[in-house]
Design a protein around this motif. Structure first.
Motif, PDB file in Angstrom:
ATOM      1  N   PRO A   1      56.521  35.186  34.573  1.00 51.35           N
ATOM      2  CA  PRO A   1      56.165  35.190  33.142  1.00 51.35           C
ATOM      3  C   PRO A   1      54.731  34.781  32.871  1.00 51.35           C
ATOM      4  CG  PRO A   1      57.613  33.345  33.675  1.00 51.35           C
ATOM      5  CD  PRO A   1      57.604  34.237  34.876  1.00 51.35           C
ATOM      6  N   ASP A   2      54.175  33.927  33.733  1.00 52.59           N
ATOM      7  CA  ASP A   2      52.807  33.466  33.509  1.00 52.59           C
ATOM      8  C   ASP A   2      51.759  34.413  34.091  1.00 52.59           C
ATOM      9  OD1 ASP A   2      53.823  31.273  32.230  1.00 52.59           O
ATOM     10  OD2 ASP A   2      53.900  30.059  34.061  1.00 52.59           O
ATOM     11  N   GLY A   3      52.197  35.435  34.822  1.00 44.25           N
ATOM     12  CA  GLY A   3      51.248  36.384  35.392  1.00 44.25           C
ATOM     13  C   GLY A   3      50.481  35.794  36.563  1.00 44.25           C
ATOM     14  N   GLN A   4      49.336  36.258  36.925  1.00 44.44           N
ATOM     15  CA  GLN A   4      48.492  35.838  38.026  1.00 44.44           C
ATOM     16  C   GLN A   4      47.337  34.999  37.470  1.00 44.44           C
ATOM     17  OE1 GLN A   4      49.017  36.320  41.220  1.00 44.44           O
ATOM     18  NE2 GLN A   4      50.792  37.655  41.005  1.00 44.44           N
ATOM     19  N   GLY A   5      47.175  33.436  38.279  1.00 44.77           N
ATOM     20  CA  GLY A   5      46.055  32.536  38.025  1.00 44.77           C
ATOM     21  C   GLY A   5      44.749  33.209  38.347  1.00 44.77           C
ATOM     22  N   MET A   6      43.688  33.672  37.241  1.00 40.65           N
ATOM     23  CA  MET A   6      42.464  34.506  37.375  1.00 40.65           C
ATOM     24  C   MET A   6      41.296  33.637  37.809  1.00 40.65           C
ATOM     25  SD  MET A   6      43.520  37.549  36.585  1.00 40.65           S
ATOM     26  CE  MET A   6      42.027  38.483  36.269  1.00 40.65           C
ATOM     27  N   THR A   7      40.444  34.202  38.767  1.00 36.84           N
ATOM     28  CA  THR A   7      39.263  33.480  39.244  1.00 36.84           C
ATOM     29  C   THR A   7      38.075  34.433  39.298  1.00 36.84           C
ATOM     30  OG1 THR A   7      39.847  33.944  41.559  1.00 36.84           O
ATOM     31  CG2 THR A   7      40.617  31.851  40.623  1.00 36.84           C
TER      32      THR A   7
ATOM     33  N   LYS B   1      28.125  40.987  43.244  1.00 40.08           N
ATOM     34  CA  LYS B   1      28.371  40.897  41.816  1.00 40.08           C
ATOM     35  C   LYS B   1      29.610  40.044  41.555  1.00 40.08           C
ATOM     36  CE  LYS B   1      29.190  43.721  37.714  1.00 40.08           C
ATOM     37  NZ  LYS B   1      29.360  45.107  37.193  1.00 40.08           N
ATOM     38  N   VAL B   2      29.483  39.098  40.614  1.00 40.51           N
ATOM     39  CA  VAL B   2      30.606  38.217  40.294  1.00 40.51           C
ATOM     40  C   VAL B   2      31.604  38.992  39.438  1.00 40.51           C
ATOM     41  CG1 VAL B   2      31.302  36.075  39.170  1.00 40.51           C
ATOM     42  CG2 VAL B   2      29.128  36.177  40.413  1.00 40.51           C
ATOM     43  N   VAL B   3      32.844  39.035  39.919  1.00 44.50           N
ATOM     44  CA  VAL B   3      33.900  39.758  39.203  1.00 44.50           C
ATOM     45  C   VAL B   3      35.076  38.828  38.973  1.00 44.50           C
ATOM     46  CG1 VAL B   3      33.236  42.014  40.120  1.00 44.50           C
ATOM     47  CG2 VAL B   3      34.869  40.602  41.379  1.00 44.50           C
ATOM     48  N   LYS B   4      35.874  39.166  37.975  1.00 44.44           N
ATOM     49  CA  LYS B   4      37.048  38.394  37.636  1.00 44.44           C
ATOM     50  C   LYS B   4      38.287  39.139  38.117  1.00 44.44           C
ATOM     51  CE  LYS B   4      39.352  36.159  33.712  1.00 44.44           C
ATOM     52  NZ  LYS B   4      39.340  35.977  32.218  1.00 44.44           N
ATOM     53  N   ALA B   5      39.095  38.460  38.917  1.00 47.99           N
ATOM     54  CA  ALA B   5      40.289  39.084  39.485  1.00 47.99           C
ATOM     55  C   ALA B   5      41.295  37.994  39.827  1.00 47.99           C
ATOM     56  CB  ALA B   5      39.934  39.901  40.728  1.00 47.99           C
TER      57      ALA B   5
ATOM     58  N   SER C   1      43.454  35.450  41.915  1.00 46.63           N
ATOM     59  CA  SER C   1      43.069  34.720  43.122  1.00 46.63           C
ATOM     60  C   SER C   1      43.672  35.352  44.375  1.00 46.63           C
ATOM     61  CB  SER C   1      43.516  33.261  43.014  1.00 46.63           C
ATOM     62  OG  SER C   1      44.925  33.181  42.819  1.00 46.63           O
ATOM     63  N   LEU C   2      44.848  35.955  44.212  1.00 47.09           N
ATOM     64  CA  LEU C   2      45.482  36.610  45.358  1.00 47.09           C
ATOM     65  C   LEU C   2      44.644  37.785  45.867  1.00 47.09           C
ATOM     66  CD1 LEU C   2      48.021  36.644  47.141  1.00 47.09           C
ATOM     67  CD2 LEU C   2      49.042  38.234  45.517  1.00 47.09           C
ATOM     68  N   VAL C   3      43.989  38.488  44.961  1.00 47.73           N
ATOM     69  CA  VAL C   3      43.137  39.605  45.353  1.00 47.73           C
ATOM     70  C   VAL C   3      41.938  39.119  46.146  1.00 47.73           C
ATOM     71  CG1 VAL C   3      41.672  41.475  44.488  1.00 47.73           C
ATOM     72  CG2 VAL C   3      43.881  41.003  43.403  1.00 47.73           C
ATOM     73  N   HIS C   4      41.314  38.031  45.684  1.00 51.09           N
ATOM     74  CA  HIS C   4      40.184  37.468  46.420  1.00 51.09           C
ATOM     75  C   HIS C   4      40.613  36.996  47.808  1.00 51.09           C
ATOM     76  CE1 HIS C   4      37.380  37.777  43.132  1.00 51.09           C
ATOM     77  NE2 HIS C   4      38.173  37.077  42.322  1.00 51.09           N
ATOM     78  N   LYS C   5      41.775  36.368  47.885  1.00 45.87           N
ATOM     79  CA  LYS C   5      42.274  35.903  49.182  1.00 45.87           C
ATOM     80  C   LYS C   5      42.527  37.069  50.112  1.00 45.87           C
ATOM     81  CE  LYS C   5      43.689  32.610  51.900  1.00 45.87           C
ATOM     82  NZ  LYS C   5      42.743  31.590  52.425  1.00 45.87           N
TER      83      LYS C   5
END
Length: 229
Positions: free
Chosen positions: A53-59, A67-71, A73-77
């Motif tokens: 329900p809370d979706g994914q924690g964004m970093t 380039k700094v992107v927002k995605a 945290s699982l994607v960055h990992k």
């Protein structure tokens, strides 16, 4: 992707795949450094499981271009530790058996066997031994030799010709039906100009591995040296 072009509801098409565009997708959990496969699960379609329900924690982190992107945290990992699956696939592709089959289970079985072989090679390569270690090809050959040993096929396959004159002319031979209701050309009369030259027969000599008509052809083949190859 496990390559497969037959008919099956699990078959998918992924255009950007170089090795296998058609086949079955498999989710693989592999070690990023070595390519060792820990888990494998076939993709069977979209899951209906409810999302968190809370979706994914964004970093926010820089990508490969800086380039700094927002995605999530699982994607960055994943981007930081990816590569293990590709590394394992490279090992499998080196000596993957190439065969055609309309049975999906055969393709999956051979993929699992090759995955297990690659895992064994990775473990062997990472262990401490005093002697020089085998390369991947030698390791594969040792596994095959260990599985089949000194096994030899007992019965001669249809189509093989008798090469030893002493065996063909002196041993005891018996005419039998060709297995699986197959048909072959007679080794004696098929090359001659007669009305039976194109006829395929159902009898053969299993010791010599050639098709022979009952009667004179069978007798001539085992008594005359003219049929020696």
């Amino acid at each position: 992707m496990i390559g497969f072009k037959g008919r099956h509801f699990l078959k998918q098409y992924i255009a950007n795949k170089k090795a296998h565009r058609w086949g079955v997708k498999a989710w693989v959990l592999a070690e990023s450094g070595s390519g060792y496969t820990h888990q494998l699960e076939l993709y069977k379609g979209k899951s209906n499981a409810p999302r968190h329900p809370d979706g994914q924690g964004m970093t926010r982190k820089p990508n490969s271009k800086g380039k700094v992107v927002k995605a999530p945290s699982l994607v960055h990992k994943y981007n930081e530790t990816m590569g293990g699956v590709d590394l394992g696939d490279q090992f499998i592709a080196q000596y993957e058996p190439q065969f055609r089959s309309l049975k999906l289970w055969k393709k999956i079985l051979f993929n699992l066997l090759m995955t297990a072989t690659v895992n064994a090679y990775i473990c062997y390569r990472n262990t401490f031994v005093v002697q020089k270690k085998m390369d991947h090809l030698t390791f594969q050959q040792e596994i095959i030799q260990g599985l089949i040993g000194q096994h030899r096929e007992g019965q001669t396959r249809p189509g093989r010709r008798c090469l030893l004159q002493s065996t063909r002319l002196t041993a005891r031979h018996f005419i039998e039906w060709i297995p699986n209701k197959r048909r072959m050309r007679c080794a004696v009369c098929s090359g001659k100009e007669n009305r039976f030259s194109g006829t395929r027969i159902r009898t053969w000599c299993p010791d010599c591995g050639v098709g022979l008509c009952v009667g004179r052809c069978f007798k001539h083949f085992h008594t005359l040296q003219i049929y020696e190859e």
